[in-house]
Design a protein around this motif. Structure first.
Motif, PDB file in Angstrom:
ATOM      1  N   ARG A 206      39.294  66.298  17.746  1.00  0.00           N
ATOM      2  CA  ARG A 206      40.618  65.722  17.526  1.00  0.00           C
ATOM      3  C   ARG A 206      40.539  64.194  17.461  1.00  0.00           C
ATOM      4  O   ARG A 206      41.222  63.560  16.651  1.00  0.00           O
ATOM      5  CB  ARG A 206      41.575  66.176  18.635  1.00  0.00           C
ATOM      6  N   HIS A 207      39.725  63.618  18.323  1.00  0.00           N
ATOM      7  CA  HIS A 207      39.549  62.165  18.324  1.00  0.00           C
ATOM      8  C   HIS A 207      38.976  61.688  16.990  1.00  0.00           C
ATOM      9  O   HIS A 207      39.473  60.738  16.378  1.00  0.00           O
ATOM     10  CB  HIS A 207      38.623  61.759  19.478  1.00  0.00           C
ATOM     11  N   THR A 208      37.924  62.362  16.532  1.00  0.00           N
ATOM     12  CA  THR A 208      37.270  61.991  15.279  1.00  0.00           C
ATOM     13  C   THR A 208      38.217  62.142  14.100  1.00  0.00           C
ATOM     14  O   THR A 208      38.299  61.271  13.219  1.00  0.00           O
ATOM     15  CB  THR A 208      36.017  62.856  15.046  1.00  0.00           C
ATOM     16  N   TYR A 209      38.944  63.239  14.073  1.00  0.00           N
ATOM     17  CA  TYR A 209      39.886  63.517  12.987  1.00  0.00           C
ATOM     18  C   TYR A 209      40.986  62.464  12.935  1.00  0.00           C
ATOM     19  O   TYR A 209      41.294  61.908  11.871  1.00  0.00           O
ATOM     20  CB  TYR A 209      40.491  64.909  13.197  1.00  0.00           C
ATOM     21  N   TYR A 210      41.574  62.163  14.085  1.00  0.00           N
ATOM     22  CA  TYR A 210      42.671  61.194  14.157  1.00  0.00           C
ATOM     23  C   TYR A 210      42.192  59.807  13.717  1.00  0.00           C
ATOM     24  O   TYR A 210      42.868  59.118  12.951  1.00  0.00           O
ATOM     25  CB  TYR A 210      43.220  61.141  15.587  1.00  0.00           C
ATOM     26  N   THR A 211      41.027  59.408  14.212  1.00  0.00           N
ATOM     27  CA  THR A 211      40.486  58.093  13.871  1.00  0.00           C
ATOM     28  C   THR A 211      40.161  58.010  12.381  1.00  0.00           C
ATOM     29  O   THR A 211      40.431  57.002  11.726  1.00  0.00           O
ATOM     30  CB  THR A 211      39.223  57.800  14.691  1.00  0.00           C
ATOM     31  N   ARG A 212      39.598  59.086  11.852  1.00  0.00           N
ATOM     32  CA  ARG A 212      39.220  59.100  10.431  1.00  0.00           C
ATOM     33  C   ARG A 212      40.417  58.890   9.527  1.00  0.00           C
ATOM     34  O   ARG A 212      40.347  58.145   8.544  1.00  0.00           O
ATOM     35  CB  ARG A 212      38.545  60.430  10.097  1.00  0.00           C
ATOM     36  N   TYR A 213      41.534  59.509   9.856  1.00  0.00           N
ATOM     37  CA  TYR A 213      42.671  59.483   8.945  1.00  0.00           C
ATOM     38  C   TYR A 213      43.768  58.487   9.319  1.00  0.00           C
ATOM     39  O   TYR A 213      44.698  58.285   8.543  1.00  0.00           O
ATOM     40  CB  TYR A 213      43.258  60.886   8.804  1.00  0.00           C
ATOM     41  N   THR A 214      43.686  57.873  10.474  1.00  0.00           N
ATOM     42  CA  THR A 214      44.695  56.881  10.850  1.00  0.00           C
ATOM     43  C   THR A 214      44.100  55.508  11.104  1.00  0.00           C
ATOM     44  O   THR A 214      44.822  54.513  11.085  1.00  0.00           O
ATOM     45  CB  THR A 214      45.454  57.313  12.124  1.00  0.00           C
ATOM     46  N   GLY A 215      42.798  55.452  11.399  1.00  0.00           N
ATOM     47  CA  GLY A 215      42.167  54.181  11.749  1.00  0.00           C
ATOM     48  C   GLY A 215      42.528  53.732  13.154  1.00  0.00           C
ATOM     49  O   GLY A 215      42.239  52.609  13.548  1.00  0.00           O
ATOM     50  N   LYS A 216      43.155  54.621  13.909  1.00  0.00           N
ATOM     51  CA  LYS A 216      43.580  54.307  15.269  1.00  0.00           C
ATOM     52  C   LYS A 216      42.877  55.204  16.282  1.00  0.00           C
ATOM     53  O   LYS A 216      42.257  56.207  15.908  1.00  0.00           O
ATOM     54  CB  LYS A 216      45.093  54.474  15.399  1.00  0.00           C
ATOM     55  N   LYS A 217      42.993  54.851  17.542  1.00  0.00           N
ATOM     56  CA  LYS A 217      42.339  55.618  18.595  1.00  0.00           C
ATOM     57  C   LYS A 217      43.253  56.716  19.116  1.00  0.00           C
ATOM     58  O   LYS A 217      44.363  56.458  19.576  1.00  0.00           O
ATOM     59  CB  LYS A 217      41.939  54.694  19.749  1.00  0.00           C
ATOM     60  N   TRP A 218      42.783  57.940  19.018  1.00  0.00           N
ATOM     61  CA  TRP A 218      43.516  59.104  19.523  1.00  0.00           C
ATOM     62  C   TRP A 218      43.705  58.979  21.034  1.00  0.00           C
ATOM     63  O   TRP A 218      42.766  58.668  21.764  1.00  0.00           O
ATOM     64  CB  TRP A 218      42.708  60.358  19.201  1.00  0.00           C
ATOM     65  N   GLY A 219      44.935  59.159  21.505  1.00  0.00           N
ATOM     66  CA  GLY A 219      45.217  59.080  22.934  1.00  0.00           C
ATOM     67  C   GLY A 219      45.572  57.697  23.445  1.00  0.00           C
ATOM     68  O   GLY A 219      45.989  57.552  24.594  1.00  0.00           O
ATOM     69  N   ASP A 220      45.429  56.676  22.601  1.00  0.00           N
ATOM     70  CA  ASP A 220      45.790  55.313  23.007  1.00  0.00           C
ATOM     71  C   ASP A 220      47.309  55.232  23.161  1.00  0.00           C
ATOM     72  O   ASP A 220      48.053  55.516  22.218  1.00  0.00           O
ATOM     73  CB  ASP A 220      45.319  54.327  21.940  1.00  0.00           C
ATOM     74  N   SER A 221      47.760  54.826  24.341  1.00  0.00           N
ATOM     75  CA  SER A 221      49.198  54.813  24.634  1.00  0.00           C
ATOM     76  C   SER A 221      49.996  53.935  23.674  1.00  0.00           C
ATOM     77  O   SER A 221      51.196  54.162  23.470  1.00  0.00           O
ATOM     78  CB  SER A 221      49.443  54.343  26.071  1.00  0.00           C
ATOM     79  N   HIS A 222      49.365  52.950  23.054  1.00  0.00           N
ATOM     80  CA  HIS A 222      50.059  52.071  22.112  1.00  0.00           C
ATOM     81  C   HIS A 222      50.530  52.814  20.860  1.00  0.00           C
ATOM     82  O   HIS A 222      51.409  52.335  20.146  1.00  0.00           O
ATOM     83  CB  HIS A 222      49.149  50.910  21.696  1.00  0.00           C
ATOM     84  N   ASN A 223      49.942  53.973  20.584  1.00  0.00           N
ATOM     85  CA  ASN A 223      50.285  54.734  19.384  1.00  0.00           C
ATOM     86  C   ASN A 223      51.435  55.712  19.593  1.00  0.00           C
ATOM     87  O   ASN A 223      51.859  56.371  18.646  1.00  0.00           O
ATOM     88  CB  ASN A 223      49.060  55.520  18.887  1.00  0.00           C
ATOM     89  N   TYR A 224      51.935  55.804  20.843  1.00  0.00           N
ATOM     90  CA  TYR A 224      52.937  56.825  21.161  1.00  0.00           C
ATOM     91  C   TYR A 224      54.125  56.216  21.907  1.00  0.00           C
ATOM     92  O   TYR A 224      54.003  55.168  22.537  1.00  0.00           O
ATOM     93  CB  TYR A 224      52.303  57.929  22.015  1.00  0.00           C
ATOM     94  N   ASP A 225      55.255  56.893  21.824  1.00  0.00           N
ATOM     95  CA  ASP A 225      56.432  56.468  22.580  1.00  0.00           C
ATOM     96  C   ASP A 225      56.352  56.948  24.023  1.00  0.00           C
ATOM     97  O   ASP A 225      56.848  56.292  24.929  1.00  0.00           O
ATOM     98  CB  ASP A 225      57.706  57.029  21.922  1.00  0.00           C
ATOM     99  N   LEU A 226      55.732  58.112  24.211  1.00  0.00           N
ATOM    100  CA  LEU A 226      55.561  58.687  25.549  1.00  0.00           C
ATOM    101  C   LEU A 226      54.142  59.219  25.701  1.00  0.00           C
ATOM    102  O   LEU A 226      53.632  59.883  24.790  1.00  0.00           O
ATOM    103  CB  LEU A 226      56.518  59.867  25.768  1.00  0.00           C
ATOM    104  N   THR A 227      53.511  58.926  26.829  1.00  0.00           N
ATOM    105  CA  THR A 227      52.257  59.585  27.182  1.00  0.00           C
ATOM    106  C   THR A 227      52.505  60.245  28.539  1.00  0.00           C
ATOM    107  O   THR A 227      52.856  59.568  29.504  1.00  0.00           O
ATOM    108  CB  THR A 227      51.080  58.598  27.278  1.00  0.00           C
ATOM    109  N   LEU A 228      52.348  61.556  28.570  1.00  0.00           N
ATOM    110  CA  LEU A 228      52.718  62.314  29.762  1.00  0.00           C
ATOM    111  C   LEU A 228      51.535  63.091  30.329  1.00  0.00           C
ATOM    112  O   LEU A 228      50.790  63.731  29.575  1.00  0.00           O
ATOM    113  CB  LEU A 228      53.847  63.293  29.422  1.00  0.00           C
ATOM    114  N   ASP A 229      51.380  63.041  31.657  1.00  0.00           N
ATOM    115  CA  ASP A 229      50.341  63.785  32.357  1.00  0.00           C
ATOM    116  C   ASP A 229      50.929  65.119  32.800  1.00  0.00           C
ATOM    117  O   ASP A 229      51.643  65.191  33.801  1.00  0.00           O
ATOM    118  CB  ASP A 229      49.850  62.985  33.573  1.00  0.00           C
TER     119      ASP A 229
END
Length: 200
Positions: free
Chosen positions: A156-179
């Motif tokens: 999932r990390h590789t796929y997200y990075t490949r197609y968005t140029g961003k880091k998968w799971g980085d809180s800056h990319n989301y409005d909410l990060t929930l545990d």
């Protein structure tokens, strides 16, 4: 209400269950396997190939030319073609109205298209995830579970990075990060629903 909710998730963190409950509470569609089915229908790909390659950029594409009805001249590999079809399907679903979309870079697709959404990332500690994965695969083999978690997340990390140029799971990319391990599924659902219903 924010029309679209996207949910990215670590494997075993409960993103599918949480997303489905959010959709049920809001009375809107939940898209996961639906995206797969629509992609298969639109592309002519074999269902199994789409399932194994859609979030795994390391997969070989040896059967690409024989399975894909899209002209292969335009694509470097089968995953790229699958990605483009799924992007079109996701945007079509989003344009049809409020919904919850699971994974597949939906957050970035909507951002690029200027479609307003609440973007969520669900994560949890390894213990909580391992319990969930054990239930999913019907195994209590700790080594097998850890390897599967690592493999799924790496894909999932590789796929997200490949197609968005961003880091998968980085809180800056989301409005909410929930545990989900700490908060529990029910509270995660409540928080996402509240964020979706909040006034702009």
């Amino acid at each position: 209400m924010k029309k679209i909710i996207t949910i990215s998730r670590e494997y075993g963190a409960g993103g599918h269950s949480i997303g489905k409950q959010v959709a049920q509470q809001l009375g809107i569609p939940f898209y996961d396997k639906d995206i797969l089915r629509e992609s298969v229908k639109a592309s002519g790909f074999d269902t199994e190939l789409v399932e194994t390659e859609e979030e795994d950029s390391s997969r070989a594409d040896s059967f690409f030319r024989s399975l894909c009805s899209i002209s292969s001249a335009y694509y470097r590999d089968s995953q790229e073609a699958i990605h483009d079809v799924q992007k079109a399907v996701i945007l079509r679903f989003a344009q049809q109205g409020p919904c919850v979309i699971l994974g597949r870079c939906a957050d970035e697709f909507l951002r690029e298209a200027g479609i307003d959404s609440v973007n969520v990332f669900i994560h949890a500690d390894d213990v909580h995830r391992a319990v969930r994965v054990s239930e999913l695969i019907g195994s209590t083999n700790a080594t097998e579970i850890q390897k599967l978690m690592a493999k799924k997340d790496a894909s999932r990390h590789t796929y997200y990075t490949r197609y968005t140029g961003k880091k998968w799971g980085d809180s800056h990319n989301y409005d909410l990060t929930l545990d989900s391990g700490t908060l529990g599924y029910d509270l995660c659902v409540k928080l996402i629903v509240a964020a979706a219903q909040a006034e702009d």
